[in-house]
Design a protein around this motif. Structure first.
Motif, PDB file in Angstrom:
ATOM      1  N   LEU A 114      -5.316   2.755 -12.040  1.00 19.16           N
ATOM      2  CA  LEU A 114      -4.194   2.548 -10.971  1.00 19.16           C
ATOM      3  C   LEU A 114      -4.195   3.630 -10.021  1.00 19.16           C
ATOM      4  N   ASP A 115      -4.168   4.948 -10.806  1.00 25.50           N
ATOM      5  CA  ASP A 115      -3.961   6.256 -10.263  1.00 25.50           C
ATOM      6  C   ASP A 115      -4.977   6.644  -9.119  1.00 25.50           C
ATOM      7  N   ARG A 116      -6.049   5.993  -9.293  1.00 24.07           N
ATOM      8  CA  ARG A 116      -7.297   6.413  -8.430  1.00 24.07           C
ATOM      9  C   ARG A 116      -7.407   5.198  -7.314  1.00 24.07           C
ATOM     10  N   SER A 117      -6.375   4.175  -7.318  1.00 27.30           N
ATOM     11  CA  SER A 117      -6.665   3.329  -6.482  1.00 27.30           C
ATOM     12  C   SER A 117      -5.162   2.963  -5.696  1.00 27.30           C
ATOM     13  N   VAL A 118      -5.388   2.070  -4.743  1.00 30.48           N
ATOM     14  CA  VAL A 118      -4.217   1.657  -3.978  1.00 30.48           C
ATOM     15  C   VAL A 118      -4.150   0.280  -3.622  1.00 30.48           C
ATOM     16  N   ILE A 119      -3.140  -0.405  -4.239  1.00 34.62           N
ATOM     17  CA  ILE A 119      -3.005  -1.936  -3.931  1.00 34.62           C
ATOM     18  C   ILE A 119      -2.028  -2.023  -2.880  1.00 34.62           C
ATOM     19  N   PHE A 120      -2.696  -2.639  -1.717  1.00 33.29           N
ATOM     20  CA  PHE A 120      -1.629  -2.866  -0.587  1.00 33.29           C
ATOM     21  C   PHE A 120      -1.008  -4.417  -0.763  1.00 33.29           C
ATOM     22  N   GLY A 121       0.086  -4.594  -0.715  1.00 29.65           N
ATOM     23  CA  GLY A 121       0.898  -5.863  -1.103  1.00 29.65           C
ATOM     24  C   GLY A 121       1.453  -6.421   0.237  1.00 29.65           C
ATOM     25  N   PHE A 122       1.216  -7.446   0.563  1.00 26.31           N
ATOM     26  CA  PHE A 122       1.726  -7.796   1.953  1.00 26.31           C
ATOM     27  C   PHE A 122       2.146  -9.393   2.215  1.00 26.31           C
ATOM     28  N   THR A 123       2.793  -9.819   2.928  1.00 24.46           N
ATOM     29  CA  THR A 123       3.523 -11.147   2.994  1.00 24.46           C
ATOM     30  C   THR A 123       3.398 -11.577   4.481  1.00 24.46           C
ATOM     31  N   ASP A 124       3.542 -13.018   4.608  1.00 28.86           N
ATOM     32  CA  ASP A 124       3.659 -13.327   5.948  1.00 28.86           C
ATOM     33  C   ASP A 124       4.727 -13.397   6.785  1.00 28.86           C
TER      34      ASP A 124
ATOM     35  N   ALA B 274       0.875   0.035  -4.355  1.00 23.75           N
ATOM     36  CA  ALA B 274       0.912   0.463  -5.891  1.00 23.75           C
ATOM     37  C   ALA B 274      -0.101   1.503  -6.033  1.00 23.75           C
ATOM     38  N   GLY B 275      -0.055   2.728  -6.549  1.00 24.97           N
ATOM     39  CA  GLY B 275      -1.243   3.322  -6.811  1.00 24.97           C
ATOM     40  C   GLY B 275      -1.519   4.662  -5.841  1.00 24.97           C
ATOM     41  N   SER B 276      -2.170   5.750  -6.206  1.00 23.55           N
ATOM     42  CA  SER B 276      -2.138   6.893  -5.163  1.00 23.55           C
ATOM     43  C   SER B 276      -3.421   7.237  -4.971  1.00 23.55           C
ATOM     44  N   ALA B 277      -4.515   6.474  -5.115  1.00 25.77           N
ATOM     45  CA  ALA B 277      -5.849   6.998  -4.322  1.00 25.77           C
ATOM     46  C   ALA B 277      -6.354   8.396  -4.841  1.00 25.77           C
ATOM     47  N   GLY B 278      -6.055   8.633  -6.369  1.00 21.44           N
ATOM     48  CA  GLY B 278      -6.312   9.831  -6.828  1.00 21.44           C
ATOM     49  C   GLY B 278      -5.411  11.110  -6.285  1.00 21.44           C
ATOM     50  N   GLY B 279      -4.152  10.748  -5.929  1.00 22.51           N
ATOM     51  CA  GLY B 279      -3.191  11.641  -5.536  1.00 22.51           C
ATOM     52  C   GLY B 279      -3.238  11.814  -3.803  1.00 22.51           C
ATOM     53  N   ARG B 280      -4.154  10.869  -3.175  1.00 21.87           N
ATOM     54  CA  ARG B 280      -3.898  11.076  -1.782  1.00 21.87           C
ATOM     55  C   ARG B 280      -2.769  10.611  -1.253  1.00 21.87           C
ATOM     56  N   LEU B 281      -2.294   9.668  -1.783  1.00 21.42           N
ATOM     57  CA  LEU B 281      -1.115   8.813  -1.238  1.00 21.42           C
ATOM     58  C   LEU B 281       0.010   9.270  -2.139  1.00 21.42           C
ATOM     59  N   ARG B 282       1.083   9.603  -1.813  1.00 29.29           N
ATOM     60  CA  ARG B 282       2.159  10.003  -2.488  1.00 29.29           C
ATOM     61  C   ARG B 282       3.073   8.602  -2.882  1.00 29.29           C
TER      62      ARG B 282
ATOM     63  N   VAL C  27      -0.996   1.385  16.161  1.00 27.11           N
ATOM     64  CA  VAL C  27      -0.093   2.384  15.970  1.00 27.11           C
ATOM     65  C   VAL C  27      -1.068   3.895  15.496  1.00 27.11           C
ATOM     66  N   SER C  28      -0.384   5.089  15.931  1.00 22.53           N
ATOM     67  CA  SER C  28      -1.291   6.347  15.770  1.00 22.53           C
ATOM     68  C   SER C  28      -0.573   7.310  14.890  1.00 22.53           C
ATOM     69  N   ARG C  29       0.735   6.997  14.591  1.00 24.59           N
ATOM     70  CA  ARG C  29       1.080   7.909  13.751  1.00 24.59           C
ATOM     71  C   ARG C  29       1.328   7.346  12.298  1.00 24.59           C
ATOM     72  N   PRO C  30       0.865   7.938  11.230  1.00 25.14           N
ATOM     73  CA  PRO C  30       0.862   7.556   9.906  1.00 25.14           C
ATOM     74  C   PRO C  30       2.290   8.002   9.487  1.00 25.14           C
ATOM     75  N   PHE C  31       2.598   7.551   8.135  1.00 24.08           N
ATOM     76  CA  PHE C  31       3.724   8.081   7.422  1.00 24.08           C
ATOM     77  C   PHE C  31       3.252   9.326   6.919  1.00 24.08           C
ATOM     78  N   SER C  32       3.565  10.520   7.599  1.00 26.03           N
ATOM     79  CA  SER C  32       2.836  11.727   7.097  1.00 26.03           C
ATOM     80  C   SER C  32       3.520  12.145   5.766  1.00 26.03           C
ATOM     81  N   GLN C  33       5.027  11.601   5.556  1.00 27.04           N
ATOM     82  CA  GLN C  33       5.555  11.888   4.277  1.00 27.04           C
ATOM     83  C   GLN C  33       4.807  11.617   3.004  1.00 27.04           C
ATOM     84  N   LEU C  34       3.850  10.550   3.259  1.00 31.26           N
ATOM     85  CA  LEU C  34       3.120  10.115   2.128  1.00 31.26           C
ATOM     86  C   LEU C  34       1.559  10.566   1.900  1.00 31.26           C
ATOM     87  N   LEU C  35       1.457  11.246   3.158  1.00 29.07           N
ATOM     88  CA  LEU C  35      -0.201  11.871   2.891  1.00 29.07           C
ATOM     89  C   LEU C  35      -0.224  13.305   2.348  1.00 29.07           C
ATOM     90  N   ALA C  36      -1.002  13.292   1.452  1.00 29.61           N
ATOM     91  CA  ALA C  36      -0.736  14.619   0.630  1.00 29.61           C
ATOM     92  C   ALA C  36      -1.777  15.585   1.229  1.00 29.61           C
TER      93      ALA C  36
END
Lengths: 378, 542, 445
Positions: C364-374, C391-399, C436-445
């Motif tokens: 899970l630490d090296r993955s990201v699961i993206f959960g979404f709904t309708d 869920a998960g941080s892609a090896g630390g790339r996502l906080r 969109v062109s602005r990511p949530f930078s607080q989450l990007l390592a």
């Protein structure tokens, strides 16, 4: 065979409702008074008693049972073999050949099983007398109920139960057999079956097997062609009163094709069925049944599946049989019995395609083998 | 009512005339070939027709189709093959190839024997692959293609030291080639009309065969394509007659109506068994077959009018279906035998009349645990009348929907009061709910009832300004609605061409509808008219 | 041989059809670096993985939004099921999908917007999805380009698409998916010996020859059909790649093990969906850890969820419209219960990945699961206030461990942020108001 004389022919203008029997099993009623001596137990108890009777000590007996019927040297202890239908299972010599005591029970001594006691048992007063030996029906509270089959069977664990629990052995066989066994039919004919009145009740065998529904129960509203064979045709005068259907006593015979219920036949047949708003019938069928018929069912099942002491039941039934004296030997050949019966609505047709019985009502949600899944007791 | 109809006919004829004189603006007939994806049923039927019925095709659904403008056939024009689907098709192809080249089949299916069983044999491979290629690709493979496949066979034979393994490999290649998995409908210039294009002979053969028989063109049809017979009217008509008079019309008819009636929904149908004990797993299959069998008998065996399917009482039943419909069906018992299908006619006083009262319709358009007049009404509008029902708006407050324990709202009709009274809701719901409410006497599983929660069910309503009470009176109104026939005609044309009709084709379809309404809407007549129309053999620009 | 001399290349490869024998080495911890995160010899990190998880009908409004914003937020009771994975979780609130005047296709447009970045006028017009974009960045060299599955028996209940030609079909049977991944063609990365299969080589060259016939067909068809043919040939190439993968001895993957199987029980009852989902979750986790794919898409079912309890006449979707709002509680109790069940399923999926230990960290630490709904509120078909989870941080790339409240923003911002975390270099994503062109930078390592 057809019932006795004086049966009213169905009125041409009358309504006939068809039913198919969705469940039948021995009507049991056990409570804490039934087996004051502790009961006959299950197959472990049967084997233990036989070991003790053969001279083994109690400790040795329990060890052998615990080892699965094998002594400390690894040899099979024959007397622990349960009596099944195959000859090598605990064979005893007869004309030099091994036979199963289950099939030739007179080869064994009478083990003296405990018979059922107590105040209540399902059934009917068949002999017109109220004697100290008789029971009281727990539902109708009729006194003088004759049910000696209950006495013979009631203290074996598998029968020492009451509704909604169903005798395991019979329910398994019924659930398996009905998919290949021609169905058993009932029909009721009268002027207006939604009201009280005189009716004619007919039993027949069908040429078709039962249809299952999505619960594994019996489908209501299916169509059954009546087997024209007279051996399974029985007609009775009956009455509907307060939505209870009863009949005047007579003879009943139904040919079956299964391990259990190879044939169902009674003299002095009584019926007490509740007519449910959903169109189904449920209640008690009773009468004198040739006791060897029932013994035959149990012997085919064997003691492993049937979980009774076969010679024990044989001797008990022979002793308790209370009707049908053999003209030569004088011994009674039939025993008083009661069965729980359930039937759901069905169409009946003759072999030429004429519809002679209407299916009225949607039937119960949980029927036949699925009945024990119903959320509330039946 | 003859004057307006005559007027419409005149207008239609005038517009057709206008087209011929170049006065109307026809849509552009395209030069480009079209790609239509084969359905799993067409795949299986093609394999059986080419290699024999003894070849097992373990179909298992490959790719879900997409419904476009009411038909999966139109979606097939837009879809490609995903990686997962191709993986499945490659696996299927290997199974088929294995059987075709096994000991049992090779003597009949492979016309030559190799010089050595463990080595390549170019001549034998070429002989087999070019013959098979003609049938699989529905046209003679090009020389380049044959060379390519023969080379595949040779190289594989070399690697595996087995001639038949090599043949298998090449056969797999053909079975996953786009030429097989898609219908490539190629065009050629139309000599009769300069600057326009028509389908070439082989594409005509394919379109005709898939439309009428839902399978790949047979040898005679391919021969007619090769000889140019299909490019001439007498030659084409001769083949049309041959196809129309065959029993194989039933395959085409069944696939068309399965598509039009949305029977792909059966794959995910769920009816709550605890609430509807009569709806066994077999019933869903039986229900689908009952409807298709009824339609096939009505339209093919009896050559009867399509509109009468709304009011017919004739059908076929199995014992399980009879128990749900509540009718007696005496049957002979063959223990372990196949389920018997018995022809049955519902008595005149029986509430079951026409397709709408069949279990296939009732259960497919309900919720698992309750009926839905809206879904049923919508199905009638969209599937049978080809009318579009708009989707519900966002942010609708359903808080006024009452719970079923409210004594004032015991029946569905009462609970849908809001649909009728609120003008925003009523605009669309008046299209669907009245039709669906007439069917409320049939629950989700198709069982007839007269009350719901103890209250009587009211099945009255209005359709095209005519009052009805119950589906028995609604059905004839639907039958008499010309929209029912237009819908069939338009859908059939779209199904066969895998595209929506162009503007001038719409005019022709309207005229056809009018003619059929007068002469009788019979299936073979409709099929003949469509397949004899030259526009049927054109592609239209995107 | 001392440990220093042993490397992956020490493994001898077998020759096709020849008599050479392969010698493999048992999996040794020395192939990993000291943290268990990279192959020791090459220093290449274990590849990141991505998955999407869809559940229908959203959550109960005003019950799920955490009260505090930022790291160390508190999970409200409605989300209690997520507590075991809270540290590895991000929750996003307040966002919406914009329709820009188009018809709201209920139970569709909101999910389409989050999966593809755009909302279309009709459902047959679908475009390339998020997982395909990320897969393009991280996913080369695996046996399967991606794996799709759904728990409701309906192959169309997914949102993944390669291009504009419709959805990728979803696997509905766990047993069938097991056979597809771990059946014929599966090459265990940790097996001692390996023999390339000659027939796989033949199959691969056949597909290659089929691809060569491209040009002959391309010229003849229309522009839109060329696009379709292109995608068809991409599928052919994918299959070639799958076979190529099977022909090579795979690099050892320490955590790879075969999952158990059990019988399928596919249906719409909560218990059935729970079981099916659990089986799929395990399968996907094992497929990732065995390097069979890097991208998966798992749907609980269609957005018109038929999730239900036995004997309850109405399914989840019907309940959202028919169950009255309890005036004391302020919500629909049965719907809330079902939404909470969905959250337990999400946790199970995350834990299935988290349960696979890889050195010091987990899959899970090296993955990201993206959960979404309708929908943000299913009852009203509302596209506002959509709940989104990762869920998960892609090896630390996502906080992780954040609650991000982005009132009024387009929900595509989350998908865009995740793409950035995986290194997809693009300036923006989405179309019209969902661009969109602005990511949530607080989450990007």
């Amino acid at each position: 065979m057809a019932a006795g004389l004086g049966v009213t022919a169905p009125n041409a203008r009358a309504e006939t409702r068809g039913y198919v029997i969705s469940m039948i099993h021995t009507a049991t009623y056990a409570n804490e008074d039934t087996c004051p001596s502790g009961g006959n137990g299950d197959t472990v108890d049967i084997r233990t008693r036989r070991l003790l009777g053969a001279g083994f000590g109690e400790e040795a007996a329990l060890r052998i049972i615990g080892n699965g019927g094998v002594d400390d040297d690894g040899n099979r202890v024959d007397i622990t073999r349960l009596h099944g239908s195959s000859a090598e299972a605990g064979g005893q010599p007869w004309n030099g050949q091994p036979v199963s005591p289950g099939n030739v029970p007179a080869l064994s001594a009478d083990p003296g099983i405990e018979s059922a006691q107590g105040r209540f048992a399902y059934g009917f007063d068949l002999d017109g007398e109220v004697s100290p030996d008789d029971f009281e029906d727990p539902d109708s509270h009729e006194r003088g109920v004759d049910n000696h089959m209950w006495r013979a069977l009631g203290c074996f664990d598998v029968y020492r139960i009451r509704r909604p629990v169903v005798p395991y052995n019979e329910s398994i066989v019924w659930d398996t057999a009905i998919d290949a066994m021609p169905a058993w039919l009932m029909s009721v004919t009268g002027e207006n079956l939604s009201q009280d009145g005189e009716v004619t009740v007919t039993f027949d065998r069908s040429l078709n097997v039962l249809l299952r529904d999505a619960h594994g129960g019996v489908m209501s509203g299916a169509t059954f062609v009546i087997d024209p064979d007279p051996r399974s045709h029985s007609v009775f005068n009956g009455t509907i009163k307060n939505r209870i259907l009863t009949i005047e006593p007579g003879d009943l015979a139904l040919q079956g094709e299964s391990q259990f219920y190879a044939v169902l036949r009674f003299t002095e047949t009584h019926l007490r069925l509740q007519m449910d708003p959903d169109g189904s019938l449920r209640g008690i069928l009773g009468g004198y049944q040739p006791w060897r018929d029932y013994y035959h069912y149990l012997a085919i099942r064997g003691e492993n599946d049937g979980q009774v002491d076969l010679p024990g039941v044989y001797y008990a039934m022979a002793r308790l049989a209370d009707s049908g004296a053999d003209p030569v030997t004088g011994e009674n050949t039939a025993i008083s019995a009661a069965y729980w019966l359930e039937a759901v609505p069905a169409f009946h047709a003759t072999t030429s395609g004429e519809v002679v019985g209407q299916s009225v009502g949607n039937g119960p949600k949980f029927s036949g083998p699925a009945a024990n899944r119903a959320p509330s007791p039946q | 009512m003859s004057a307006p109809r005559g007027y419409i006919r005149w207008v239609a004829r005038a517009s057709m005339l206008g087209v011929c004189l170049g006065l109307a603006a026809p849509s552009v007939v395209a030069e480009e070939s079209a790609l239509v994806r084969l359905t799993p049923a067409q795949y299986e039927r093609s394999i059986h027709d080419i290699f024999g019925e003894s070849i097992q095709v373990d179909r298992g659904i490959v790719d879900p189709g997409v419904r476009e403008n009411g038909l999966l056939a139109l979606g097939a024009r837009k879809l490609t093959l995903s990686a997962a689907a191709l993986e499945r098709y490659e696996s299927l192809a290997r199974q088929v190839a294995l059987q075709v080249t096994d000991d049992r089949h090779r003597t009949t299916l492979i016309p030559c024997t190799p010089v050595a069983a463990s080595a390549p044999d170019t001549a034998c491979a070429a002989q087999f692959l070019s013959r098979v290629g003609l049938f699989l690709f529905r046209r003679p493979p090009t020389d380049a293609q044959i060379q390519s496949y023969v080379a595949m066979a040779g190289s594989a034979s070399d690697t595996l030291d087995d001639f038949y393994a090599g043949l298998r490999a090449a056969l797999v290649g053909m079975l996953v080639a786009p030429d097989f998995l898609f219908r490539v409908e190629r065009t050629e210039p139309d000599p009769a009309q300069p600057d326009t294009y028509r389908l070439d002979g082989y594409s005509r053969a394919a379109r005709l065969s898939f439309f009428l028989w839902d399978t790949t063109p047979d040898a005679e049809l391919l021969a007619a394509a090769e000889s140019g017979a299909l490019d001439s009217t007498p030659g084409l008509y001769q083949q049309i007659d041959r196809l129309l008079s065959s029993r194989r019309m039933e395959d085409g008819l069944r696939e068309f109506f399965s598509d039009m009636l949305g029977f792909d929904g059966f794959a995910t149908l769920s009816v709550d068994a605890s609430l509807y004990p009569k709806f066994t797993k077999n019933v869903a299959d039986d229900a689908r077959e009952q409807t298709l069998r009824t339609i096939a008998q009505h339209l093919l065996d009896r050559n009867a009018d399509y509109r009468d399917l709304f009011v017919t009482r004739d059908t076929f039943l199995t014992p399980a279906l009879a128990a749900i419909y509540g009718v007696p069906l005496p049957r002979s018992q063959e223990l372990g035998g196949a389920v018997p299908w018995v022809p049955y006619r519902f008595p005149d006083n029986d509430p079951h009349v026409g397709l709408l009262t069949q279990i296939s319709f009732l259960s497919l358009h309900s919720h698992p645990g309750t009926t839905s007049p809206t879904l049923r009404g919508k199905a009638v509008r969209e599937n049978l009348l080809c009318q579009r029902v708009p989707p519900p708006p966002a942010d609708v407050d359903f808080s006024l929907i009452q719970d079923t324990s409210n004594p004032a709202f015991r029946t569905v009709r009462q609970r849908l009061t809001k649909h009728r009274q609120n003008p925003t809701c009523a605009a669309c719901h008046r299209m669907t709910d009245p039709i669906g409410l007439s069917l409320e006497v049939f629950d989700t599983s198709g069982v007839y009832r007269t009350t719901e929660n103890g209250a009587p069910i009211d099945t009255s309503g209005t359709y095209r300004r005519q009052h009805y009470s119950g589906v028995g009176e609604l059905a004839p109104l639907l039958r008499d609605d010309p929209a029912v026939t237009s819908c069939l005609v338009n859908r059939a044309f779209s199904y066969g061409t895998a595209r929506m009709p162009s503007d001038n084709e719409l005019g022709w379809l309207t005229e056809t509808r009018t003619d059929l309404v007068e002469d009788g809407v019979t299936w073979r007549d409709l099929m003949r008219r469509i397949t004899q129309n030259p526009d049927f053999y054109t592609n239209v620009a995107d | 041989m001392s440990v220093d001399k042993i490397s992956r290349r020490t493994v001898l490869r077998g020759l096709l059809g020849g008599t050479a024998v392969t010698v493999g080495l048992p999996m040794l911890d020395c192939f990993l670096n000291t943290n268990g995160t990279a192959y020791a010899a090459t220093g290449a990190p274990l590849p990141p993985c991505f998955g999407t998880w869809f559940w229908g009908l959203g959550l109960t409004p005003n019950q799920w939004e955490p009260a505090t914003v930022g790291p160390d937020f508190e999970l409200p009771p409605h989300l209690a099921a997520l507590s075991p994975i809270k540290e590895k979780l991000n929750v996003f609130s307040g966002m919406q999908i914009f329709l820009d005047g188009k018809v709201n296709q209920n139970h569709y447009s909101g999910a389409q917007g989050q999966a593809t970045g755009r909302v279309s006028r009709n459902s047959s017009d679908y475009s390339v999805s998020l997982d395909t974009i990320i897969g393009g960045q991280i996913g080369s060299g695996t046996r399967f380009r991606s794996l799709e599955a759904t728990c409701d028996g309906n192959r169309r209940s997914g949102w993944s698409a390669r291009g504009s030609n419709g959805l990728n079909p979803s696997e509905t049977s766990p047993l069938a998916l097991y056979a597809r991944i771990f059946g014929d063609g599966f090459r265990d990365p940790n097996l001692a010996d390996f023999t390339p299969d000659a027939t796989a080589m033949v199959r691969r060259s056949v597909l290659s020859a089929v691809s060569d016939q491209r040009q002959a067909l391309m010229g003849a068809v229309s522009a839109s059909d060329r696009v379709r043919l292109d995608e068809y040939f991409s599928s052919v190439r994918d299959l070639e790649q799958k076979l190529a993968f099977e022909l090579e001895r795979p690099a050892p993957l320490p955590a790879c093990s075969l999952p158990e199987t059990s019988t399928d029980d596919i249906g719409s009852l909560v218990t059935q969906v729970e079981k099916t989902h659990r089986q799929f979750a395990r399968l996907m986790a094992h497929a990732l850890s065995c390097g069979q794919t890097r991208v998966f898409n798992l749907s609980l079912g269609s957005a018109f969820s038929r999730l239900r309890t036995p004997g309850e006449p109405s399914g989840y979707h019907s309940l959202t419209h028919e169950e009255p709002v309890d005036t004391t509680l302020g919500y629909q109790p049965k719907c809330k219960w079902l939404a909470e069940r969905c959250m337990t399923f999400f946790t199970e999926l995350a834990q299935a990945l988290d349960g696979i230990q890889e050195g010091d960290s987990t899959l899970l630490d090296r993955s990201v699961i993206f959960g979404f709904t309708d929908h943000g509120e299913a009852r009203m078909h509302s596209m506002k206030r959509l709940p989104v989870l990762t869920a998960g941080s892609a090896g630390g790339r996502l906080r992780t461990g954040y609650h991000v409240a982005a009132e009024g923003d387009a929900a595509t911002r989350v998908g865009f942020t995740v793409q950035q975390a995986f290194g997809v270099s693009r300036g923006s994503w989405g179309s019209e108001s969902n661009e969109v062109s602005r990511p949530f930078s607080q989450l990007l390592a």
